[in-house]
Write an enzyme that holds these catalytic residues in place. Structure first.
Site, PDB file in Angstrom:
ATOM      1  N   CYS B 408      34.274  53.298  45.428  1.00 58.36           N
ATOM      2  CA  CYS B 408      33.860  54.481  45.823  1.00 58.36           C
ATOM      3  C   CYS B 408      34.833  55.203  46.654  1.00 58.36           C
ATOM      4  O   CYS B 408      35.102  56.335  46.491  1.00 58.36           O
ATOM      5  CB  CYS B 408      32.586  54.561  46.189  1.00 58.36           C
ATOM      6  SG  CYS B 408      32.399  53.337  47.474  1.00 58.36           S
ATOM      7  N   HIS B 452      28.244  53.913  50.352  1.00 57.78           N
ATOM      8  CA  HIS B 452      28.746  54.632  49.342  1.00 57.78           C
ATOM      9  C   HIS B 452      29.619  55.648  49.882  1.00 57.78           C
ATOM     10  O   HIS B 452      29.461  56.379  50.820  1.00 57.78           O
ATOM     11  CB  HIS B 452      27.738  54.931  48.299  1.00 57.78           C
ATOM     12  CG  HIS B 452      28.158  55.365  46.911  1.00 57.78           C
ATOM     13  ND1 HIS B 452      29.203  54.884  46.206  1.00 57.78           N
ATOM     14  CD2 HIS B 452      27.855  56.630  46.284  1.00 57.78           C
ATOM     15  CE1 HIS B 452      29.314  55.530  44.965  1.00 57.78           C
ATOM     16  NE2 HIS B 452      28.716  56.708  45.049  1.00 57.78           N
ATOM     17  N   ASP B 468      29.759  62.793  42.140  1.00 60.25           N
ATOM     18  CA  ASP B 468      30.004  61.444  42.395  1.00 60.25           C
ATOM     19  C   ASP B 468      31.127  60.958  41.434  1.00 60.25           C
ATOM     20  O   ASP B 468      30.563  60.345  40.408  1.00 60.25           O
ATOM     21  CB  ASP B 468      28.703  60.689  42.281  1.00 60.25           C
ATOM     22  CG  ASP B 468      29.001  59.126  42.966  1.00 60.25           C
ATOM     23  OD1 ASP B 468      30.032  58.996  43.211  1.00 60.25           O
ATOM     24  OD2 ASP B 468      27.960  58.653  43.109  1.00 60.25           O
TER      25      ASP B 468
END
Lengths: 308, 655
Positions: B408, B452, B468
């Site tokens: 991430c 995250h 995202d």
């Protein structure tokens, strides 16, 4: 608590003994207790602290027939028990009784004799009779052995084995006299010579009734509880190799009864048990480190058991 | 010389005291420098060996040297002898060395008291259920050691049973004190500065690797309980720090620079509102990890200009917060120029290839640019992995055109860089994504492994919109969690990767138990106390009524324990009772009968120590001896009881 009439002969004996053996009233009383409880006595200490005098004095005061053997390493059982010799006139063997045929036998320095000789004496102590050449001869009544022993770390001795130590009801050590007692001893020049002249406190046959009265002192259930707790504590205590045997428990009770009797009481108190416990237990308890229990070990044992 | 006359320690008690030292100090091993733990173990082994071999203890000067040396070591290691850690280290040191000078019973008592004290210090580090169980067991052991010290040799089972019984008798008092002792909010005394060191969690910086190391921890970050419906898993974005400043290596939060007071951000929520309560573990930072986007905040909290929810103080203890959030929203259609400017800033002269790529997209509308980046991640050869190759100075270039492997933080970082380079305001948001519902108690558990990072882009007319980029590469990360997203064979913390069914069930139960413990035992604060009291009919309890009920309940408990133990005392016969009373009365006046001391011996001792009581005590002792050890009569009992009554007067006359 009414004082019994029997207390007075006991007190007379103790007073007389203390006038001969100075500053050792506790040991004298324990020795008397041992004889009252029909036990044999072992006195262990250095030479010259009065072991023989104590034994001799008690025999004289109790009016008992006295004999003495000085043990040596070349002594044989026959030297104690007696021998049969051939009588030419009657053409038969005649038994010449040895020194063991007496009422009080002082076995001096028993650990100098060989184990064979020691065991001949110890067998006589246990059985109350002597068997030689197929014939059994009873020993006189009462029969006491007062054995003395030098501390076994001295050279040329045969220490008594554990099982034979157990035959002795009490074991005492005398220790050095205190300052005053020693001074009195020095001033009087020693009393050994006067011993044969010491008057007996008891007449013939007067000692056996005292023994019977001592054995009849009352031991209550509470006292027996306490005694059992002490015995159990000795078996649980990890410092000792093993605890006190049932025979030791019986000895403890008998000695405590005699102690109460010499105090003029008709019942046994925990104090009596505590008073005789060191003399009963020290030669029967061996420490992990190998030596016998000392007075401090016994005191710790007593302190670890609360009265029930 | 007087020292030597103290009663010596019972050698049989030494193993008990060594066990005490071991039980009370060993859990500290994880907080102590290794050399101190080794010293502790060596000292204990040495003492045990000396005990087995029946050897004398080391000389005092040697111990003194050892203490000074170890103290110097502690001072050097912690740079101080003050503070929580060095204080605990010193206590452990004393516990290690005291047994080496344990000659007398007094020394043994010092060891036991030190043990009780050391027990308390464990709560500085852990208040979990296993700690509680361990300390309870240690407390039993300490009590047993005390019993062994005072009661002499007894079978092990007897000692332990007696200790357990004693603690059991203390239990009602413990509960009453716990429930009713007036509580203050916050710790009762100030904890030293280092008390909160070493908490894990998100930080206000994102350097390469900072999140992946967090992901490898199965520790719980927070738990949430929703009042009603729960949003979809893919919508569970828990907002942490917003990282809007980039120096080519690290993303940082610039909130300190731009954090000025301003009106609440304009939030237009469209869908359902979700109410929930979170129990956040201590992480030493101010942000509260609200679900994106919070519409109502807990008392005392504020919303920063960059939309994260901040508490007034860093979260230093596990705390409860209630929020309402909306997952479908428009926010900040009108945004301050300073914030937009910050969201466009990039370091000069780094990552030329990425800049060139972004320059080609500059003419397109911002939303299309974002789509282009996402489709590049989705369609080209990008992979999701927790073990990415190392990147060089031009980290974004290396990642986009070279390694193409990351997780991430790489994707969020590259995405935001490209957007900014293309002239679109964008920023990185760190936080947690997802969570796992514990079926046992219904709480949603969010772990550090759910950490995250994602991106937010500001689009004119729409405000800040969440993108995202990780979802483009590994959609299963968002839909099913990290375990599903990782390729086969990558290491994960065992607790996260569990797929054995019964083990998973066990873990759920254990965590639910922990949660209940946290809420009802550790979280029992003044407010809960008031709730409970009002349930028992004491509304609005103040400290006075609490103290009063405390006293009353303790009295009742004492009465119950007394009633329970009285029948045992009654069994003693009247003579025994009278004698015990006589001895107790004497003990109060300074002459104590030892437990083993016979009555006549005691009377003789009293005659020496308190001559004016000689006659009375001797009479009492004689009567008791006759009653207990002879064939006593009722007359003796009367005399003995008479002695008990006469003692106080006799005492006063001569006092």
């Amino acid at each position: 608590m009414p004082a019994t009439n029997n207390a007075s002969p006991v007190n007379r004996i103790l007073a007389a003994a203390n006038s001969v053996i100075l500053g050792k009233s506790n040991q004298t009383r324990l020795a008397l207790c041992c004889l009252l409880a029909r036990g044999h006595l072992l006195i262990e200490d250095l030479p010259g602290v009065g072991k023989t005098t104590l034994a001799h004095t008690l025999a004289r005061l109790l009016g008992l027939q006295f004999a003495r053997i000085q043990f040596t390493s070349d002594m044989l059982p026959a030297d104690i028990l007696g021998v049969s010799i051939f009588d030419r006139e009657r053409s038969s063997f005649r038994f010449l009784p040895g020194p063991v045929f007496s009422q009080v036998l002082l076995a001096d320095e028993i650990n100098r004799a060989t184990p064979k000789t020691q065991s001949a004496l110890l067998e006589a102590m246990e059985e109350g009779q002597v068997t030689t050449e197929g014939e059994t001869r009873p020993l006189p009544e009462p029969f006491f052995v007062i054995a003395t022993q030098n501390p076994s770390n001295q050279i040329g001795t045969f220490p008594l084995p554990e099982s034979q130590l157990d035959r002795f009801l009490l074991r005492l050590d005398l220790g050095y006299p205190d300052r005053d007692a020693e001074r009195a001893l020095l001033e009087s020049g020693g009393s050994r010579e006067q011993l044969p002249a010491l008057p007996a406190c008891l007449g013939d046959g007067e000692f056996a009734p005292l023994q019977r009265q001592a054995a009849a002192v009352y031991a209550s259930p509470a006292l027996l509880d306490y005694l059992q707790l002490l015995i159990e504590a000795s078996r649980r205590e990890q410092r000792f190799v093993h605890g006190l045997s049932p025979r030791a428990a019986l000895s403890l009770l008998a000695a405590a009864r005699a102690w109460a009797f010499t105090d003029g009481r008709q019942m046994v108190l925990p104090e009596d048990v505590q008073a005789v416990l060191p003399a009963v237990a020290r030669h029967r308890l061996r420490l992990i480190s190998g030596s016998h229990a000392d007075a401090e070990d016994i005191a710790a044992l007593i302190r670890s058991v609360p009265l029930p | 010389m007087r020292l030597r006359q103290r009663p010596p320690i019972d050698q049989g008690a030494v193993p008990w005291l060594l066990a005490v030292a071991l039980a009370t100090a060993s859990p500290h091993a994880e907080n102590l420098p290794p050399w101190l733990s080794l010293l502790f173990a060596a000292a204990l082994l040495w003492r045990a060996w000396l005990w087995r071999q029946r050897r004398p203890l080391p000389p005092r000067w040697g111990l003194a040297l050892l203490v000074l040396g170890a103290l110097a070591g502690i001072a050097w290691h912690y740079r101080s002898l003050l503070g929580r850690d060095s204080g605990v280290a010193m206590l452990v040191l004393f516990m290690a060395l005291k047994p080496l000078e344990m000659n007398t019973r007094r020394d043994a008592l010092v060891v036991v008291m030190l043990g009780f004290f050391l027990l308390l210090t464990h709560y500085f580090y852990s208040q979990s259920i296993p700690t509680g169980i361990w300390l309870l067991a240690s407390c039993t052991l300490l009590t047993a050691a005390l019993i062994r010290l005072h009661g002499g040799a007894q079978p092990l089972a007897d000692i332990v049973r007696q200790a357990g019984l004693l603690l059991l008798q203390a239990l009602p008092f413990m509960l009453i004190l716990y429930l009713l002792f007036p509580r203050v909010s916050g710790p009762l005394w100030g904890l030293p500065q280092d008390a909160h060191a070493g908490r894990s969690g998100l930080s206000s910086e994102m350097a390469p690797g900072s999140i992946s190391s967090l992901i490898l921890s199965g520790a719980i970050a927070f738990r949430s309980q929703f009042a009603g419906e729960m949003p979809e898993r893919a919508d569970l974005y828990w907002r942490g720090p917003v990282l809007d400043s980039y120096d080519g290596l690290t993303w940082r939060s610039s909130a300190q620079q731009t954090g000025r007071p301003r009106s609440a951000p304009a939030i237009e929520s469209k869908g359902a509102q979700y109410s929930y309560t979170s129990i956040i573990e201590a992480h030493n930072q101010r942000w509260l990890l609200a679900l994106d986007l919070a519409t109502s905040l807990p008392a005392g909290a504020t919303q920063a200009p960059t939309l994260e929810v901040l508490a007034r103080e860093p979260v230093r203890t596990r705390s409860r917060f209630s929020f309402t959030s909306s997952v479908d929203y428009h926010v900040s259609r009108v945004e301050a120029a300073a914030i937009l400017q910050q969201a466009l800033t990039l370091p000069e002269a780094l990552n030329p290839r990425a800049r060139a790529l972004a320059d080609r997209w500059r003419s397109r509308p911002p939303a299309r640019i974002a789509d282009a980046v996402l489709s590049m991640f989705r369609n080209e050869d990008f992979h999701y992995t927790l073990q990415p190759p190392l990147l060089g100075v031009n980290a974004i270039d290396d990642f986009l055109f070279g390694t193409r492997r990351g997780f991430c933080e790489h994707y969020a970082s590259a995405f935001v860089f490209l957007m900014r380079a293309a002239g679109v305001p964008a920023r990185v948001v760190a936080g947690y994504q997802g969570g796992e519902v514990n079926p046992v108690d219904g709480y949603l558990i969010v772990r550090q492994s759910d950490a995250h990072a994602w991106a937010e882009v500001w689009l004119a007319g729409e405000g800040w919109v969440r993108y995202d980029p990780t979802a483009a590469v590994a959609p299963s990360r968002i839909e099913h969690g990290i375990v599903a997203a990782l390729p086969e064979g990558e290491p994960l913390p065992g607790i996260v990767g569990l797929d054995v069914d019964w083990l998973r069930q066990l873990r759920y139960r254990w965590e639910a138990a922990n949660n209940a413990w946290n809420q009802w035992v550790l979280g029992y604060n003044p407010q809960r106390q008031r709730e409970i009291l009002s349930r028992f009919g004491i509304p609005n309890a103040d400290w006075q009524s609490m103290s009063a009920s405390l006293a009353i309940l303790c009295g009742v408990a004492l009465l119950l324990v007394t009633v329970w133990t009285l029948p045992r005392r009654r069994r003693a016969d009247p003579a025994q009772r009278a004698w015990n009373r006589y001895c107790t009365a004497l003990a109060r006046r300074g002459v104590t009968r030892a437990a083993w001391e016979g009555p006549l011996d005691f009377a003789r001792r009293v005659a020496v120590e308190r001559p004016h009581l000689a006659a009375l005590t001797s009479e009492a002792a004689r009567c008791y001896a006759g009653l207990r050890y002879g064939q006593g009569n009722s007359e003796q009992l009367l005399v003995l009881q008479e002695c008990v009554h006469r003692l106080p007067a006799r005492w006063r006359k001569n006092a």
